[in-house]
Design an enzyme around this catalytic site. Structure first.
Site, mmCIF file in Angstrom:
data_model
loop_
_atom_site.group_PDB
_atom_site.id
_atom_site.type_symbol
_atom_site.label_atom_id
_atom_site.label_comp_id
_atom_site.label_asym_id
_atom_site.label_seq_id
_atom_site.Cartn_x
_atom_site.Cartn_y
_atom_site.Cartn_z
ATOM 1 N N TRP A 169 2.430 3.017 -2.513
ATOM 2 C CA TRP A 169 1.942 3.893 -3.400
ATOM 3 C C TRP A 169 0.490 4.225 -3.523
ATOM 4 O O TRP A 169 0.299 5.554 -3.566
ATOM 5 C CB TRP A 169 1.948 3.193 -4.997
ATOM 6 C CG TRP A 169 3.333 3.071 -5.463
ATOM 7 C CD1 TRP A 169 4.437 2.913 -4.896
ATOM 8 C CD2 TRP A 169 3.635 2.795 -7.047
ATOM 9 N NE1 TRP A 169 5.515 2.834 -5.900
ATOM 10 C CE2 TRP A 169 4.854 2.652 -7.003
ATOM 11 C CE3 TRP A 169 2.699 2.942 -8.091
ATOM 12 C CZ2 TRP A 169 5.660 2.556 -8.113
ATOM 13 C CZ3 TRP A 169 3.637 2.819 -9.367
ATOM 14 C CH2 TRP A 169 4.906 2.716 -9.328
ATOM 15 N N ASP A 175 2.448 -1.308 -10.340
ATOM 16 C CA ASP A 175 3.767 -1.533 -9.984
ATOM 17 C C ASP A 175 3.532 -2.953 -9.872
ATOM 18 O O ASP A 175 4.269 -3.979 -8.919
ATOM 19 C CB ASP A 175 4.014 -1.284 -8.706
ATOM 20 C CG ASP A 175 5.355 -1.112 -8.029
ATOM 21 O OD1 ASP A 175 6.320 -1.292 -8.964
ATOM 22 O OD2 ASP A 175 5.581 -0.898 -6.851
ATOM 23 N N LYS A 231 5.374 -0.475 -14.311
ATOM 24 C CA LYS A 231 6.601 -1.106 -13.972
ATOM 25 C C LYS A 231 6.994 -2.232 -15.013
ATOM 26 O O LYS A 231 5.722 -2.779 -15.189
ATOM 27 C CB LYS A 231 6.774 -2.008 -12.638
ATOM 28 C CG LYS A 231 8.082 -2.047 -11.948
ATOM 29 C CD LYS A 231 8.070 -3.806 -11.583
ATOM 30 C CE LYS A 231 7.398 -3.904 -10.313
ATOM 31 N NZ LYS A 231 8.116 -3.397 -9.135
ATOM 32 N N ASP A 272 -5.222 -5.618 -5.607
ATOM 33 C CA ASP A 272 -4.061 -6.683 -5.440
ATOM 34 C C ASP A 272 -4.527 -7.990 -5.199
ATOM 35 O O ASP A 272 -5.818 -8.153 -4.677
ATOM 36 C CB ASP A 272 -2.989 -6.247 -4.221
ATOM 37 C CG ASP A 272 -1.653 -6.932 -4.379
ATOM 38 O OD1 ASP A 272 -0.616 -6.084 -4.882
ATOM 39 O OD2 ASP A 272 -1.246 -8.135 -4.163
ATOM 40 N N GLY A 302 0.688 -1.184 0.026
ATOM 41 C CA GLY A 302 -0.246 0.022 -0.018
ATOM 42 C C GLY A 302 1.133 1.260 -0.110
ATOM 43 O O GLY A 302 0.102 2.433 0.244
HETATM 44 C C1 LIG Z 1 6.026 -4.633 -5.805
HETATM 45 S S1 LIG Z 1 4.681 -5.141 -5.397
HETATM 46 C C2 LIG Z 1 3.681 -3.559 -5.137
HETATM 47 C C3 LIG Z 1 4.366 -2.489 -4.015
HETATM 48 C C4 LIG Z 1 3.480 -1.441 -3.927
HETATM 49 N N1 LIG Z 1 3.634 -0.290 -5.058
HETATM 50 C C5 LIG Z 1 3.658 -0.614 -2.927
HETATM 51 O O1 LIG Z 1 4.204 0.667 -2.804
HETATM 52 O O2 LIG Z 1 3.316 -0.884 -1.573
HETATM 53 C C6 LIG Z 1 3.823 -5.877 -6.674
HETATM 54 C C7 LIG Z 1 2.447 -6.388 -6.322
HETATM 55 O O3 LIG Z 1 1.818 -6.946 -7.477
HETATM 56 C C8 LIG Z 1 0.813 -7.902 -7.032
HETATM 57 N N2 LIG Z 1 0.228 -8.587 -8.109
HETATM 58 C C9 LIG Z 1 1.103 -9.609 -8.715
HETATM 59 N N3 LIG Z 1 0.203 -10.355 -9.627
HETATM 60 C C10 LIG Z 1 -1.143 -9.591 -9.464
HETATM 61 C C11 LIG Z 1 -2.193 -9.829 -10.231
HETATM 62 N N4 LIG Z 1 -2.469 -10.842 -11.346
HETATM 63 N N5 LIG Z 1 -3.075 -9.045 -10.005
HETATM 64 C C12 LIG Z 1 -3.283 -8.166 -8.909
HETATM 65 N N6 LIG Z 1 -1.971 -7.939 -8.210
HETATM 66 C C13 LIG Z 1 -0.853 -8.667 -8.692
HETATM 67 C C14 LIG Z 1 1.539 -8.619 -5.797
HETATM 68 O O4 LIG Z 1 0.545 -9.367 -5.075
HETATM 69 C C15 LIG Z 1 2.293 -7.555 -5.419
HETATM 70 O O5 LIG Z 1 1.676 -7.191 -4.154
#
Ligand SMILES: C[S@@+](CC[C@H](N)C(=O)[O-])C[C@H]1O[C@@H](n2cnc3c(N)ncnc32)[C@H](O)[C@@H]1O
Length: 204
Positions: free
Chosen positions: A54, A117, A157, A72, A52
């Protein structure tokens, strides 16, 4: 201590001190400093938002007259001034759920900014991870196309690799007038992650 470890520690400490849930929060702050993406009253969608960081940054920038909708796979602790959904960006029902959340209590269900992201579960096999990440980003792009307003912007990203050039071209074909590649300094220099900053969306 190596320079990149020191930098990572710096942002981790800063996030803890300033109450952000992730080091990633500083990547969005730096992207926003460079491109002025987030404004008061804006409607922002954040895809792949756990834990969370962002969402926190976006909610601060848009203020109480704006709206942030995050989604997410994982559960996310509530964030003030934001709506958090749990689900996958690849689920065909997700775009409608996001549009409903954006439009709740008002008639505008379009977004000014879409942020992604997204990161897949990392297998460690670089080519597999790159391909998976690009696939996820394509789902995020499809959502952005359906929900962004004319002139809106998006950040995706991406992992560096053979499909990046193709994906960049897809962003342009989708209607973004400018597609820029950015590497904020809060992103580890040795990681292959980059951000595509896509500006001035033309709806067709
Ligand atoms: C790098 S983290 C994001 C960090 C976030 N921007 C922050 O600032 O806290 C990437 C996220 O992408 C999510 N993710 C991966 N595949 C996904 C999907 N198919 N649908 C939704 N979220 C997904 C992962 O669960 C993970 O929490």
């Amino acid at each position: 201590m190596r320079l990149q470890d020191a930098r990572r520690d710096h942002y981790r400490r800063l996030a803890k001190d300033q109450g952000y849930r992730s080091r990633a929060a500083y990547k969005l702050k730096q992207l926003d400093d460079s491109y002025r993406l987030l404004k008061k009253g804006y409607r922002v969608v954040d895809i792949g938002c756990a834990p969370g960081g962002w969402v926190q940054v976006a909610a601060e920038h848009v203020g109480p007259t704006g709206r942030v909708v995050g989604i997410d796979l994982k559960e996310v602790e509530p964030v003030a001034n934001a709506i958090i959904l749990q689900g996958s960006i690849t689920d065909p029902l997700t775009p409608a759920r996001i549009a409903d959340a954006l439009g709740e209590g008002n008639e505008r269900s379009v977004a000014d900014v879409v942020l992604s992201d997204l990161a897949p579960n990392i297998s460690g096999m670089w080519e597999v991870d790159h391909a998976r990440q690009i696939d996820l980003t394509r789902s995020a792009l499809a959502l952005a196309k359906s929900i962004l307003r004319q002139g809106g912007s998006a950040v995706f990203k991406v992992f560096e690799g053979e499909f990046l050039k193709e994906l960049k071209a897809e962003m342009t074909a989708a209607g973004f007038q400018k597609v820029l590649v950015s590497k904020p300094s809060a992103s580890r220099q040795e990681s292959s992650e980059l951000y595509l900053v896509c500006l001035n969306f033309a709806k067709n």
